[in-house]
Design a protein around this motif. Structure first.
Motif: not given
Length: 712
Positions: A64-69, A105-113
């Protein structure tokens, strides 16, 4: 990076041979520049100057913290992050059962931002199921204790079983992410080492050492001869009888030749461990993804020069943890000016591409004591990294951990996970200032004055290993000795490359050879040719005492260099800590008590002499002209480095090259068209920004830990 560094024109008078030498040197230098530029363009954009990243551990935080961080990371301006080096147990919780959904998921979030990712192989932390199923993969320390699961770097580099498991996990990672556009580069392992244990004495290492020795010596008689095993009846009948030299098992010191070979073997094993993984990755990852590992620059068991075939050479650097007193009263909050500088000039010089993968983010938890960093120090370190030509800098870590072994280790964010820390603010400031510098960037020629001042330090890890084992005095420290010359050169405003013997010496007007104890006549001949063609060679104490295998010469002491330095005889002395000897040079007086070579000149002039002890009046420093160049031999090692600095200054003056005269702890660096002034001292300092200098960041007068950047 080697740019426009021909041998110094000797007061602008060139002989025909020297012109040819210079032409060949410039041609080769330009060729090497083109190769380096091609590699740099492939992986990095020069106009970015330096990219800034931060470590993140999604597996250590609630999902739950990943996207925020990661969004916060992006909003603050970080350009890349770093995943995975300690996550093997999460990637493969049971043998052969992989879990990469969390990493996807973590790599996809990095890509998103729009945050790039450096992905790591998880080999410093084997999972418990692996080490319990195969306890033979674990290293053994000098006391014979098997290092158990519960920390990191507990596995043996020599274990074939461990490498089989490595091949599986690295292959799976490479196939899964090798074409993912978010993956910017790959890091192999993490700080390859065994930390405080340093060396592995396991049966895996014993067997691999036997194989290494067989390959080197072919037969046991040659090994016995090389190691001098008739001494103390150490003779072996076969290689299998040999044990790794270990002072904990012996009643006297280990055989020094065996120790030297074991240290060479260990460095080879570490390099093979890294390059083995590099080869697996390179089968599957796209060519644009670069590969590196992060090394500790002066960790003695691992040699970065053995890994020069990596795409990028990167290192780890922590300056403030109670081990480094720095310069002046507050130096312990900033570290020494040579700490990052020497690392820059060593790693950049290996293949021209370097980065800092792990930079201290502020206060840490593992030192002798853990002080707060001086306000501005973290920012100054980042500028020092950029001034050294590094392509990226990454801090460890984005969030301060709430549990585990590094709870008191600062991050960019405070413990609440949403507030930027005090030193995190300094990262953000540099990120914002980088935009100004990127806008001002334009390629320019390397300044002519720096071409004339350019120096190399010839680094010998073999000599370091040999002297670490046989220091002869408890005051001898190889790296401190080298840094006295490094600091002396930087005080003169000299650009420095730290090189090994594979480099072309003629690319440097000045070549410093500190304590090069192990050598052969071929190397001495190269030095002689360098000098005859116009180079200025500075050799220091202990150089040439032994051959490559650590044997004294069956000749005069230091025989190979005697004619070169213009000496007839050398012997040495040490003084107790409580006694300071005196050396004079003209009207200047210096103190010493670490090491003193007493010199009898033959063809050389005396630049300094001893003023006390039974050898009062004998030479301490010699200088001679040879062909178009000069040779200077500095026989004493001091504590304060004042003698070394003065003799370097005199060599430059003799060569007709103008220099700076910077106070201790003050640096002036040049890179990519920008000049940098850095103040590691504990006092305000006036930086010599020229009248035509256009200041972009900062001001001429710097407080401690401040920076000024200008263009000319």
């Amino acid at each position: 990076m080697l740019t426009n560094n021909p041998v110094l024109e000797k007061k602008r008078n060139f002989s025909i041979p020297l012109r040819k030498c210079l032409l060949a040197t410039v041609t080769m230098t330009l060729f090497m520049q083109q190769l380096i530029a091609q590699s740099a363009t492939k992986f990095f954009n020069n106009k970015d100057l330096m990219q800034v990243g931060t470590y993140y551990y999604p597996e250590q935080w609630p999902e739950s913290n990943w996207e925020r961080d990661i969004k916060k990371m992006s909003d603050l301006g970080f350009e890349f992050t770093h995943y995975g080096e300690f996550a093997w147990a999460v990637m493969e919780p049971e043998e052969g059962k992989y879990n990469f959904e969390w990493l996807d998921k973590a790599i996809a979030l990095a890509s998103k931002y729009k945050v790039k990712v450096v992905l790591c192989t998880p080999t410093p932390t084997p999972p418990v199921w692996l080490t319990q199923k195969h306890p033979d993969v674990l290293m053994v320390n000098a006391e014979g204790r098997t290092i158990q699961h519960g920390a990191r770097q507990q596995a043996s580099w020599s274990s074939k079983t461990y490498r089989q498991y490595i091949e599986k996990i690295v292959t799976v990672l490479a196939k899964r992410y090798g074409n993912n556009p978010t993956i910017w580069g790959w890091q192999i392992d993490n700080e390859p080492s065994h930390y405080g244990n340093e060396y592995d004495y396991s049966e895996n290492a014993q067997k691999a050492f036997h194989d290494w020795l067989k390959k080197k010596y072919q037969n046991i008689d040659d090994l016995n001869k090389s190691w001098g095993n008739a001494f103390w009846s150490i003779l072996y009948n076969n290689f299998e009888q040999i044990r790794i030299p270990n002072g904990k098992e012996l009643v006297a010191q280990p055989n020094p030749h065996a120790v030297l070979d074991f240290k060479r073997f260990t460095a080879d094993e570490a390099a093979d461990f890294v390059l083995y993984q590099r080869d697996i990755l390179r089968k599957y990852v796209k060519p644009e993804q670069w590969i590196t590992t992060n090394l500790m620059p002066t960790y003695p068991a691992v040699d970065p020069l053995r890994m020069k075939s990596l795409d990028v050479e990167s290192y780890t650097k922590y300056l403030v943890a109670g081990y480094d007193s720095g310069h002046g009263e507050q130096g312990f909050r900033m570290g020494s000016s040579s700490s990052i500088g020497f690392s820059n000039d060593l790693f950049r010089s290996i293949n021209g591409l370097s980065g800092v993968m792990e930079l201290q983010p502020g206060q840490v938890n593992w030192g002798l004591f853990n002080p707060q960093t001086m306000p501005g120090a973290v920012r100054m370190w980042m500028y020092h990294v950029m001034a050294g030509g590094n392509k990226f800098v990454c801090n460890y870590r984005f969030r301060q951990p709430l549990s585990g072994g590094e709870q008191y280790h600062y991050g960019i964010m405070k413990t609440d996970g949403v507030t930027v820390s005090r030193s995190g603010d300094e990262y953000i400031k540099v990120i914002n200032e980088l935009e100004l510098l990127r806008k001002a960037y334009k390629p320019t020629a390397f300044p002519a004055i720096l071409t004339k001042r350019k120096a190399a330090i010839l680094y010998s890890i073999d000599s370091r290993w040999e002297m670490d084992n046989q220091p002869q005095t408890n005051q001898w420290n190889y790296m401190e000795h080298v840094n006295r010359y490094y600091n002396g050169l930087k005080a003169l405003g000299s650009p420095v490359d730290v090189i090994d013997e594979s480099k072309d010496f003629s690319a440097y007007p000045f070549l410093v050879v500190p304590a090069f104890q192990l050598l052969d006549y071929k190397l001495v001949d190269r030095w002689r040719t360098y000098v005859q063609n116009g180079g200025n060679l500075i050799i220091t104490c202990r150089t040439g005492q032994k051959d490559r295998e650590g044997h004294l010469w069956e000749a005069s002491f230091q025989q190979p260099i005697l004619d070169l330095i213009g000496a007839e005889e050398i012997y040495y002395d040490h003084l107790p800590v409580s006694l300071k000897g005196k050396i004079s040079s003209g009207n200047d007086s210096f103190e010493w008590n670490n090491w003193g070579d007493i010199l009898k000149p033959s063809t050389a002039s005396v630049w300094a002499k001893y003023e006390d002890q039974f050898y009062k009046g004998k030479a301490a420093v010699l200088n001679r002209k040879l062909g178009l160049g000069t040779v200077t031999y500095i026989g004493s090692d001091t504590d304060d480095g004042k003698l070394e600095r003065k003799m370097l200054q005199k060599v430059y003056q003799q060569a007709g090259v103008s220099t700076l005269n910077l106070p201790e702890g003050v640096l002036v660096e040049y890179c990519d068209g920008f000049w940098y002034g850095l103040n590691y001292s504990s006092q305000n300092q006036n930086i010599p920004v020229p009248a035509n200098g256009k200041i972009i960041i900062g001001q001429r007068i710097l407080k401690p830990a401040e920076v000024v950047v200008w263009r000319e």
